[in-house]
Enzyme design. Sequence first.
Site, PDB file in Angstrom:
ATOM      1  N   ASN A  47       0.841  -1.206   0.000  1.00 41.35           N
ATOM      2  CA  ASN A  47       0.000   0.000   0.000  1.00 41.35           C
ATOM      3  C   ASN A  47       0.867   1.242   0.000  1.00 41.35           C
ATOM      4  OD1 ASN A  47      -2.366   1.438   0.005  1.00 41.35           O
ATOM      5  ND2 ASN A  47      -2.490   1.558   2.235  1.00 41.35           N
ATOM      6  N   SER A  51      -6.243   0.901  16.804  1.00 40.11           N
ATOM      7  CA  SER A  51      -7.268   1.757  16.205  1.00 40.11           C
ATOM      8  C   SER A  51      -8.444   1.957  17.142  1.00 40.11           C
ATOM      9  CB  SER A  51      -7.762   1.097  14.913  1.00 40.11           C
ATOM     10  OG  SER A  51      -8.954   1.682  14.468  1.00 40.11           O
ATOM     11  N   TYR A  88     -11.113  -5.747   9.908  1.00 42.53           N
ATOM     12  CA  TYR A  88      -9.995  -4.853  10.245  1.00 42.53           C
ATOM     13  C   TYR A  88      -9.981  -4.591  11.746  1.00 42.53           C
ATOM     14  CZ  TYR A  88      -7.583  -0.496  11.092  1.00 42.53           C
ATOM     15  OH  TYR A  88      -6.766   0.467  11.631  1.00 42.53           O
ATOM     16  N   LYS A 115      -7.242  -5.891  14.757  1.00 43.28           N
ATOM     17  CA  LYS A 115      -6.545  -5.024  15.725  1.00 43.28           C
ATOM     18  C   LYS A 115      -6.851  -5.478  17.153  1.00 43.28           C
ATOM     19  CE  LYS A 115      -4.512  -2.040  12.958  1.00 43.28           C
ATOM     20  NZ  LYS A 115      -3.041  -1.914  12.879  1.00 43.28           N
ATOM     21  N   TYR A 157      -5.464   4.888  17.493  1.00 51.08           N
ATOM     22  CA  TYR A 157      -5.621   6.114  16.717  1.00 51.08           C
ATOM     23  C   TYR A 157      -7.095   6.437  16.525  1.00 51.08           C
ATOM     24  CZ  TYR A 157      -1.062   4.570  14.708  1.00 51.08           C
ATOM     25  OH  TYR A 157       0.215   4.117  14.474  1.00 51.08           O
ATOM     26  N   ASN A 160      -8.886   9.577  14.150  1.00 53.04           N
ATOM     27  CA  ASN A 160      -8.890   9.725  12.682  1.00 53.04           C
ATOM     28  C   ASN A 160      -7.679  10.514  12.173  1.00 53.04           C
ATOM     29  OD1 ASN A 160     -11.632   8.948  13.473  1.00 53.04           O
ATOM     30  ND2 ASN A 160     -12.070   9.182  11.276  1.00 53.04           N
ATOM     31  N   VAL A 168     -21.996  12.530   0.994  1.00 48.17           N
ATOM     32  CA  VAL A 168     -22.035  12.638   2.460  1.00 48.17           C
ATOM     33  C   VAL A 168     -22.940  11.522   2.972  1.00 48.17           C
ATOM     34  CG1 VAL A 168     -22.709  14.065   4.435  1.00 48.17           C
ATOM     35  CG2 VAL A 168     -21.606  15.111   2.424  1.00 48.17           C
ATOM     36  N   ARG A 228     -23.629   5.087   5.622  1.00 45.51           N
ATOM     37  CA  ARG A 228     -22.720   3.993   5.245  1.00 45.51           C
ATOM     38  C   ARG A 228     -22.816   2.909   6.315  1.00 45.51           C
ATOM     39  NH1 ARG A 228     -16.368   5.417   4.768  1.00 45.51           N
ATOM     40  NH2 ARG A 228     -16.693   5.826   6.987  1.00 45.51           N
TER      41      ARG A 228
HETATM   42  C1  WQD Z   1     -15.351   9.891   8.615  1.00 50.01           C
HETATM   43  C2  WQD Z   1     -16.745  10.469   8.483  1.00 50.01           C
HETATM   44  C3  WQD Z   1     -18.254   9.038   7.303  1.00 50.01           C
HETATM   45  C4  WQD Z   1     -16.190   9.296   3.433  1.00 50.01           C
HETATM   46  C5  WQD Z   1     -11.665   5.486   9.588  1.00 50.01           C
HETATM   47  C6  WQD Z   1     -11.310   4.070   9.448  1.00 50.01           C
HETATM   48  C7  WQD Z   1     -10.728   3.474  10.667  1.00 50.01           C
HETATM   49  C8  WQD Z   1      -9.837   4.418  11.440  1.00 50.01           C
HETATM   50  C9  WQD Z   1     -10.328   5.833  11.497  1.00 50.01           C
HETATM   51  C10 WQD Z   1      -7.579   3.631  11.381  1.00 50.01           C
HETATM   52  C11 WQD Z   1     -17.844   9.438   8.712  1.00 50.01           C
HETATM   53  C12 WQD Z   1     -18.026  10.325   6.513  1.00 50.01           C
HETATM   54  C13 WQD Z   1     -16.532   9.457   4.767  1.00 50.01           C
HETATM   55  C14 WQD Z   1     -17.039   9.823   2.423  1.00 50.01           C
HETATM   56  C15 WQD Z   1     -18.527  10.637   4.125  1.00 50.01           C
HETATM   57  N1  WQD Z   1      -8.542   4.428  10.855  1.00 50.01           N
HETATM   58  N2  WQD Z   1     -17.679  10.108   5.098  1.00 50.01           N
HETATM   59  N3  WQD Z   1     -18.171  10.477   2.821  1.00 50.01           N
HETATM   60  O1  WQD Z   1     -14.983   5.709   9.208  1.00 50.01           O
HETATM   61  O2  WQD Z   1     -14.445   7.336  11.092  1.00 50.01           O
HETATM   62  O3  WQD Z   1     -12.776   5.643  10.397  1.00 50.01           O
HETATM   63  O4  WQD Z   1     -10.615   6.224  10.156  1.00 50.01           O
HETATM   64  O5  WQD Z   1      -7.623   2.907  12.277  1.00 50.01           O
HETATM   65  O6  WQD Z   1      -9.988   2.395  10.215  1.00 50.01           O
HETATM   66  O7  WQD Z   1     -12.506   3.395   9.172  1.00 50.01           O
HETATM   67  O8  WQD Z   1     -13.315   7.594   8.898  1.00 50.01           O
HETATM   68  O9  WQD Z   1     -12.889   9.139   7.042  1.00 50.01           O
HETATM   69  O10 WQD Z   1     -14.055   6.942   6.540  1.00 50.01           O
HETATM   70  O11 WQD Z   1     -15.289   8.717   7.792  1.00 50.01           O
HETATM   71  O12 WQD Z   1     -19.559  11.225   4.456  1.00 50.01           O
HETATM   72  O13 WQD Z   1     -16.773   9.712   1.186  1.00 50.01           O
HETATM   73  O14 WQD Z   1     -16.916  10.937   7.130  1.00 50.01           O
HETATM   74  O15 WQD Z   1     -19.627   8.643   7.245  1.00 50.01           O
HETATM   75  O16 WQD Z   1     -18.925  10.087   9.350  1.00 50.01           O
HETATM   76  P1  WQD Z   1     -14.004   6.562   9.926  1.00 50.01           P
HETATM   77  P2  WQD Z   1     -13.844   8.076   7.470  1.00 50.01           P
END
Ligand code: WQD
Length: 356
Positions: A41, A137, A163, A167, A191, A193, A231, A308
């Site tokens: 990656n 995570s 995933y 972890k 972590y 975000n 969104v 989602r």
């Molecule tokens: C954030 C918000 C979505 C994309 C991720 C990983 C997890 C961890 C933390 C490492 C949410 C919204 C997103 C889009 C949207 N990383 N969204 N449109 O899901 O909180 O967690 O990061 O460990 O592994 O899953 O982060 O950035 O995907 O989403 O509206 O195209 O943005 O619904 O509310 P998430 P994300």
Amino acid sequence: MNSSKSPCVLLTGGAGYVGSHTIIPLIESGYEVVVLDNLSNACKGDEGQKPVPITKVEEIVGKQVTFYNVDLLDYNSVAQIFDKHDISCVIHFAGLKAVGESCVIPLTYYRVNVSGSINLFEIMKAHNVKKLVFSSSSTVYGEPKFLPITESHSVGQNLLNGYAKSKYYIEGILQDLCNSDKEWNVIILRYFNPVGAHPSGQLGEDPTGIPNNLMPFVAQVAVGNRPCLKVFGNDYDTIDGTGVRDYLHIMDLADGHVSAVKKIETNSVNGAVAINLGTGNGFSVLQVIETFSQVSGRKIPYEIVGRRQGDCASSYCDASLAKSFLGWEAKKTLKEMCEDTWKWQSMYPKGFSTAK
Ligand code: WQD
């Protein structure tokens, strides 16, 4: 660092987003850094060259970084790295991390993330290297039962994807390992975000294909690579109905790893200690869009669609243990996270693949 020889830190997955950014403050703090990565990656360099993120880090720090293109599942090749280098501490980043993909190919996630980790820990034990920082995570908490999330929140319950489970399993393996051998010093970093890029704009998050995460997607819309952001839901019980998350600048996160290594080097970590790395503040999707639009001067077209699967309404941490145990706290604002993301994306509109 006043020792005659700087302690050597091995970064598994060190060519990835968090790993590559962490090399910088480690070297600036006087550590010697060795990196292994299977480049599953990360943007590969030209034939025989180091991967692009590593060469960019070398340009930023003005020093060479020792790199091995090795897979953790290749026991002998990993063991040879420990034979060759006097490794004092390991930061274990390597692993697959796409939440959605992990629901499609769970066995791959368990083989790479869990079996790869067991290989690493066995090799560490065989070489008497028992200081480890593990990249975990906030997803191990599952759907938050209370906010802000403290380290005492339940983990491993109702996890929705391979995933997060991988972890959680690795955290459990580390707890058992420490219970079996008191010489291990382990810090587990959960972590929230991670977002943003190195302030130089020369290093950033370079996802392959369509970004799963919000910030890189917003950046690609702003730079014109994608027409519109979806969104995922605006009917949550949050400030504006959209999802709220604890966004953390990648350089704050990188500094958190250096603080963890320094703590572990004091040999004062008994067993495995889990620590949240986040700001303790939550921002909504619409707040991120607005902030990014302000710093970039670009409109971010978006469309409200359905929720989602697997998303929660809000997730943000209580970061007080990181402050008391590591002496670390996040410093950068959402505006700085967006500014640094925008600088990176503007310099590399198509990511590193076009930078070779
Ligand atoms: C954030 C918000 C979505 C994309 C991720 C990983 C997890 C961890 C933390 C490492 C949410 C919204 C997103 C889009 C949207 N990383 N969204 N449109 O899901 O909180 O967690 O990061 O460990 O592994 O899953 O982060 O950035 O995907 O989403 O509206 O195209 O943005 O619904 O509310 P998430 P994300």
